[in-house]
Design a protein around this motif. Structure first.
Motif, short mmCIF file in Angstrom:
data_model
loop_
_atom_site.label_atom_id
_atom_site.label_comp_id
_atom_site.label_asym_id
_atom_site.label_seq_id
_atom_site.Cartn_x
_atom_site.Cartn_y
_atom_site.Cartn_z
N ALA A 6 0.88 -1.17 0.00
CA ALA A 6 0.00 0.00 0.00
C ALA A 6 0.91 1.21 0.00
N THR A 7 1.07 1.84 -1.14
CA THR A 7 1.94 3.01 -1.24
C THR A 7 1.07 4.24 -1.32
N GLY A 8 0.59 4.65 -0.18
CA GLY A 8 -0.28 5.81 -0.15
C GLY A 8 -1.60 5.52 -0.81
N ARG A 9 -1.82 6.08 -1.96
CA ARG A 9 -3.10 5.96 -2.64
C ARG A 9 -3.19 4.71 -3.52
N ILE A 10 -2.06 4.14 -3.89
CA ILE A 10 -2.04 2.98 -4.79
C ILE A 10 -1.94 1.69 -3.99
N ARG A 11 -2.80 0.75 -4.32
CA ARG A 11 -2.75 -0.58 -3.71
C ARG A 11 -2.31 -1.57 -4.78
N VAL A 12 -1.28 -2.36 -4.47
CA VAL A 12 -0.76 -3.36 -5.40
C VAL A 12 -1.25 -4.72 -4.92
N GLU A 13 -2.10 -5.34 -5.74
CA GLU A 13 -2.67 -6.65 -5.37
C GLU A 13 -2.07 -7.73 -6.27
N PRO A 14 -1.43 -8.75 -5.67
CA PRO A 14 -0.91 -9.84 -6.50
C PRO A 14 -2.05 -10.65 -7.09
N MET A 15 -1.89 -11.02 -8.36
CA MET A 15 -2.91 -11.81 -9.05
C MET A 15 -2.40 -13.22 -9.36
N GLY A 16 -1.16 -13.43 -9.14
CA GLY A 16 -0.53 -14.71 -9.45
C GLY A 16 0.95 -14.48 -9.56
N ARG A 17 1.65 -15.45 -10.06
CA ARG A 17 3.10 -15.31 -10.18
C ARG A 17 3.43 -14.34 -11.31
N GLY A 18 4.05 -13.22 -10.96
CA GLY A 18 4.47 -12.23 -11.95
C GLY A 18 3.34 -11.37 -12.49
N ALA A 19 2.23 -11.25 -11.76
CA ALA A 19 1.12 -10.42 -12.22
C ALA A 19 0.50 -9.68 -11.03
N TRP A 20 0.17 -8.41 -11.25
CA TRP A 20 -0.41 -7.57 -10.22
C TRP A 20 -1.54 -6.73 -10.80
N ARG A 21 -2.33 -6.22 -9.88
CA ARG A 21 -3.39 -5.29 -10.24
C ARG A 21 -3.16 -4.04 -9.39
N LEU A 22 -3.15 -2.87 -10.03
CA LEU A 22 -2.99 -1.60 -9.32
C LEU A 22 -4.37 -0.98 -9.13
N CYS A 23 -4.67 -0.62 -7.89
CA CYS A 23 -5.98 -0.04 -7.58
C CYS A 23 -5.80 1.27 -6.83
N ASP A 24 -6.78 2.14 -6.99
CA ASP A 24 -6.82 3.44 -6.31
C ASP A 24 -7.58 3.26 -5.01
N ARG A 25 -6.92 3.51 -3.89
CA ARG A 25 -7.55 3.36 -2.58
C ARG A 25 -8.67 4.39 -2.36
#
Length: 97
Positions: A6-25
């Protein structure tokens, strides 16, 4: 590389090996919160598919660089300080005769 950040406003969610989803908190709606899908490529960089920004796919050397780009896309646009042109006082060209 597993990472839940959780980098401030951005949330990094792992989706699997080598994949992420960036979301706005700041967004309550999950559909509006989604900013990008990120994948680690075989070339050793990170490819971001931007959903919310409407930009083309981009490649970055690190995941932190992708997060920085996402934060920049959320920054409010600079307001213009332009004003109407100031009229220049002058005489009519026919007044000189």
């Amino acid at each position: 590389m597993e990472r839940t950040t959780a980098t401030g406003r951005i949330r990094v969610e792992p989706m699997g090996r080598g994949a992420w989803r960036l979301c706005d908190r700041a967004q309550e709606d999950a559909g509006l919160a989604l900013l990008a899908y990120v994948e680690y490529t075989y070339e050793g960089d990170y490819e971001a598919i931007w959903v919310a920004v409407g930009a083309a796919a981009s490649r970055h050397p690190t995941l932190d660089e992708v997060i920085r780009t996402a934060l920049e896309s959320l920054a409010p646009a600079a307001e213009s300080r332009r004003t109407k042109p100031i009229p220049i006082a002058h005489r009519s060209p026919f007044a000189a005769r």
